[in-house]
Scaffold this motif. Sequence first.
Motif, mmCIF file in Angstrom:
data_model
loop_
_atom_site.group_PDB
_atom_site.id
_atom_site.type_symbol
_atom_site.label_atom_id
_atom_site.label_comp_id
_atom_site.label_asym_id
_atom_site.label_seq_id
_atom_site.Cartn_x
_atom_site.Cartn_y
_atom_site.Cartn_z
ATOM 1 N N CYS B 72 0.843 -1.197 0.000
ATOM 2 C CA CYS B 72 0.000 0.000 0.000
ATOM 3 C C CYS B 72 0.879 1.249 0.000
ATOM 4 O O CYS B 72 1.998 1.225 0.506
ATOM 5 C CB CYS B 72 -0.875 -0.043 1.258
ATOM 6 S SG CYS B 72 -2.032 1.315 1.436
ATOM 7 N N SER B 74 1.109 5.571 0.935
ATOM 8 C CA SER B 74 0.826 6.328 2.154
ATOM 9 C C SER B 74 -0.674 6.305 2.428
ATOM 10 O O SER B 74 -1.473 6.443 1.515
ATOM 11 C CB SER B 74 1.296 7.774 1.998
ATOM 12 O OG SER B 74 2.700 7.811 2.045
ATOM 13 N N ALA B 128 2.800 8.006 5.742
ATOM 14 C CA ALA B 128 3.861 7.055 5.387
ATOM 15 C C ALA B 128 3.942 5.952 6.435
ATOM 16 O O ALA B 128 4.052 4.766 6.113
ATOM 17 C CB ALA B 128 5.198 7.788 5.266
ATOM 18 N N LEU B 129 3.868 6.340 7.694
ATOM 19 C CA LEU B 129 3.965 5.381 8.790
ATOM 20 C C LEU B 129 2.823 4.359 8.718
ATOM 21 O O LEU B 129 3.050 3.151 8.806
ATOM 22 C CB LEU B 129 3.933 6.153 10.114
ATOM 23 C CG LEU B 129 4.200 5.398 11.406
ATOM 24 C CD1 LEU B 129 4.849 6.330 12.421
ATOM 25 C CD2 LEU B 129 2.915 4.855 11.988
ATOM 26 N N GLY B 131 0.798 3.714 6.077
ATOM 27 C CA GLY B 131 0.852 2.982 4.811
ATOM 28 C C GLY B 131 1.850 1.836 4.889
ATOM 29 O O GLY B 131 1.624 0.737 4.375
ATOM 30 N N ASN B 132 2.946 2.090 5.568
ATOM 31 C CA ASN B 132 4.005 1.105 5.731
ATOM 32 C C ASN B 132 3.552 -0.060 6.606
ATOM 33 O O ASN B 132 4.111 -1.151 6.522
ATOM 34 C CB ASN B 132 5.204 1.810 6.381
ATOM 35 C CG ASN B 132 6.512 1.391 5.774
ATOM 36 O OD1 ASN B 132 6.553 0.923 4.640
ATOM 37 N ND2 ASN B 132 7.582 1.546 6.525
#
Lengths: 282, 174
Positions: B72, B74, B128-129, B131-132
């Motif tokens: 995925c 962000s 970003a966090l 999504g990661n």
Amino acid sequence: MENMREIDTKEIGGKLYAMILKAGRNLTPSCVAALQAAKQKESRPLCKTALGVCLENGKIAARENMPVCQDTGLAVVILEIGQNVRLTGAPLADEVNAAVRRAYQDGCFRKSCCDPLTRENTGDNTPAVLYTELTAGDGVKISFLPKGFGSENMSRIFMLTPARGTEGILESIEETVRLAGGRPCPPVYVGVGIGGTFDKCAYLAKKALLRPVGEHHPRADVADIEKKALERVNALRIGAQGFGGDVTALGVSCEIAPTHIAGLPVAVNVQCHCVRCEEERL
Amino acid sequence: MKKFDMTKDAGKISELHAGEFVLLSGTVYTARDCAHKRLHALLAEKKPLPFEPEGAAIYYAGPCPAPEGKACGSCGPTTAARVDVFTPELLDAGVKFMVGKGERSDEVARAAVKNGCVYFAAVGGAGALYGNAVKKCELVAFPDLLSEAIYRFEIEDFPVFVAIDAHGGNIYKR
């Protein structure tokens, strides 16, 4: 045509493409510093934890080459073009939109641009919100700001009477941040335009967001408004994510322009804690 | 650090209390404004939803496209309040968990207590966090909505706050 510097619009597009990718994936250095200072200062544990998550997110985005926030915004582009520049090549707006299209695609940025009525997505995040200004000299200054809408939606314009003066300006800023509450992803960065016309002050507010967080306006009385407004906004205790802490805003940045003797327009443009923008010169 | 798995720990909802910071895992379905409108229409017509609502979790989010090598892109939370009008009927239909950002209406808070549900606040902007931390992503419904379509995510250790708990606790009410 003598003494004119020729710049191909493709060159502007190329530069802009790189700026968009960098801006979307990185918090500005001044934003990181302000978030760190906020985390240090914050006394409410919930907010301190949330600020830690924001900082960690910035690191992950840079490391993994991912957009800092999934709202990669509408692409706001400001071109300040020296009047001794002669632009050559394809139409400027075409090159700007081509850069947006390519960067949003290549960077896996979200496409958030749609028709205002049918709500149909344009599919490639174009058109950019493009402003051009003519300036002295033979250079081009390119500014890029991906503007997310959680915060943009909380922005407001006030047509104050001159009698309201500085106090009116401070009240307008405070009211905007208070009504926004936790919705614009605080701690926010507040851009304020003072003076000009209805539209001009909104543009100034947007430009104010390009200034590094924590830097003040060169005019002492304007800088004073920035400092006082920041104090009042933080006294609202909305806090990071609206959890009720000490730091509601990272900073307040004002730009001013002369206005009509009968008016005092004030625009307050709210930016979330993910301050992302780039500036380059050609 | 407290961990909570929405799939395995469904019986422990009453152990979650507003203000707690937890690392959240399990299955969530993304849904934003347009998807909620369509879910509402399906419920009104008594038609089945594109996912089984009983015990389900909804994540108010619209992801960026996935870069190569990632499940995925962000994908942080969006403002939950925009779908408040549609939420009580979804909770009545069996949805147990909500993940988003920002305050909810009193109606949502009441429906959460009535149905024993929890609303988690993720940190807005931390795309970003989050999504990661999405380990699997699958399109479930409404592909025409692009990033606003419904996706099924398997998430791992999402840092979130218990914002509204099943006992009426609410971090936004001070």
